[in-house]
Scaffold this motif. Sequence first.
Motif, PDB file in Angstrom:
ATOM      1  N   UNK A 196      -3.683   2.519  14.633  1.00 16.64           N
ATOM      2  CA  UNK A 196      -3.965   3.046  15.969  1.00 16.64           C
ATOM      3  C   UNK A 196      -5.395   3.588  16.093  1.00 16.64           C
ATOM      4  N   UNK A 197      -6.254   3.246  15.123  1.00 15.48           N
ATOM      5  CA  UNK A 197      -7.668   3.586  15.207  1.00 15.48           C
ATOM      6  C   UNK A 197      -8.002   5.055  15.021  1.00 15.48           C
ATOM      7  N   UNK A 198      -7.105   5.813  14.423  1.00 16.08           N
ATOM      8  CA  UNK A 198      -7.353   7.235  14.198  1.00 16.08           C
ATOM      9  C   UNK A 198      -8.065   7.427  12.862  1.00 16.08           C
ATOM     10  N   UNK A 199      -8.618   8.595  12.671  1.00 12.86           N
ATOM     11  CA  UNK A 199      -9.389   8.881  11.467  1.00 12.86           C
ATOM     12  C   UNK A 199      -8.544   9.068  10.221  1.00 12.86           C
ATOM     13  N   UNK A 200      -9.169   8.828   9.081  1.00  4.90           N
ATOM     14  CA  UNK A 200      -8.540   9.103   7.786  1.00  4.90           C
ATOM     15  C   UNK A 200      -9.530   9.924   6.966  1.00  4.90           C
ATOM     16  N   UNK A 201      -9.022  10.593   5.957  1.00  2.20           N
ATOM     17  CA  UNK A 201      -9.880  11.426   5.108  1.00  2.20           C
ATOM     18  C   UNK A 201     -10.630  10.555   4.090  1.00  2.20           C
ATOM     19  N   UNK A 202     -11.679  11.123   3.531  1.00  3.87           N
ATOM     20  CA  UNK A 202     -12.409  10.393   2.488  1.00  3.87           C
ATOM     21  C   UNK A 202     -11.533  10.241   1.250  1.00  3.87           C
ATOM     22  N   UNK A 203     -10.633  11.177   1.013  1.00  6.11           N
ATOM     23  CA  UNK A 203      -9.691  11.067  -0.107  1.00  6.11           C
ATOM     24  C   UNK A 203      -8.810   9.821   0.080  1.00  6.11           C
ATOM     25  N   UNK A 204      -8.318   9.640   1.296  1.00  2.00           N
ATOM     26  CA  UNK A 204      -7.479   8.475   1.593  1.00  2.00           C
ATOM     27  C   UNK A 204      -8.288   7.194   1.488  1.00  2.00           C
ATOM     28  N   UNK A 251       0.836  -1.210   0.000  1.00  2.00           N
ATOM     29  CA  UNK A 251       0.000   0.000   0.000  1.00  2.00           C
ATOM     30  C   UNK A 251       0.863   1.248   0.000  1.00  2.00           C
ATOM     31  N   UNK A 252       1.934   1.220   0.770  1.00  2.00           N
ATOM     32  CA  UNK A 252       2.812   2.382   0.863  1.00  2.00           C
ATOM     33  C   UNK A 252       3.638   2.563  -0.406  1.00  2.00           C
ATOM     34  N   UNK A 253       4.312   1.517  -0.831  1.00  3.09           N
ATOM     35  CA  UNK A 253       5.293   1.651  -1.913  1.00  3.09           C
ATOM     36  C   UNK A 253       4.739   1.466  -3.319  1.00  3.09           C
ATOM     37  N   UNK A 280       2.816   6.412   4.795  1.00  5.07           N
ATOM     38  CA  UNK A 280       3.095   5.526   5.926  1.00  5.07           C
ATOM     39  C   UNK A 280       2.457   6.054   7.212  1.00  5.07           C
ATOM     40  N   UNK A 281       2.314   7.355   7.320  1.00  2.00           N
ATOM     41  CA  UNK A 281       1.653   7.942   8.486  1.00  2.00           C
ATOM     42  C   UNK A 281       0.168   7.540   8.509  1.00  2.00           C
ATOM     43  N   UNK A 282      -0.422   7.438   7.342  1.00  2.00           N
ATOM     44  CA  UNK A 282      -1.812   7.008   7.239  1.00  2.00           C
ATOM     45  C   UNK A 282      -1.955   5.580   7.751  1.00  2.00           C
ATOM     46  N   UNK A 283      -1.034   4.718   7.376  1.00  2.00           N
ATOM     47  CA  UNK A 283      -1.059   3.332   7.846  1.00  2.00           C
ATOM     48  C   UNK A 283      -0.916   3.304   9.368  1.00  2.00           C
ATOM     49  N   UNK A 284      -0.034   4.142   9.898  1.00  2.00           N
ATOM     50  CA  UNK A 284       0.140   4.249  11.341  1.00  2.00           C
ATOM     51  C   UNK A 284      -1.176   4.667  12.006  1.00  2.00           C
ATOM     52  N   UNK A 285      -1.835   5.679  11.438  1.00  2.00           N
ATOM     53  CA  UNK A 285      -3.100   6.154  11.993  1.00  2.00           C
ATOM     54  C   UNK A 285      -4.164   5.058  11.974  1.00  2.00           C
TER      55      UNK A 285
END
Length: 68
Positions: free
Chosen positions: A37-45, A21-23, A29-34
């Motif tokens: 850890x159950x944090x939100x992502x944007x609809x674009x992501x 997904x990253x490469x 990679x920060x998105x994968x980290x989020x």
Amino acid sequence: MISYAPLFKTMKEKSITTYALIHQYGINSRTIHNIKHGKGISTYTLEKICEALDCTPNDVIEFIKEAE
């Protein structure tokens, strides 16, 4: 509450790793980290992930209603 459990199931079914997904698909990679850890992502992501996995948002996230 949003759960990303369906994402990891979809990734396993399609044999796509977080590394891919990253490469290969350009997910930060920060998105994968989020996500891990159950944090939100944007609809674009969310859209980028769905394109990479050829799936729908229901295959990436699920809404779990919290008990009152």
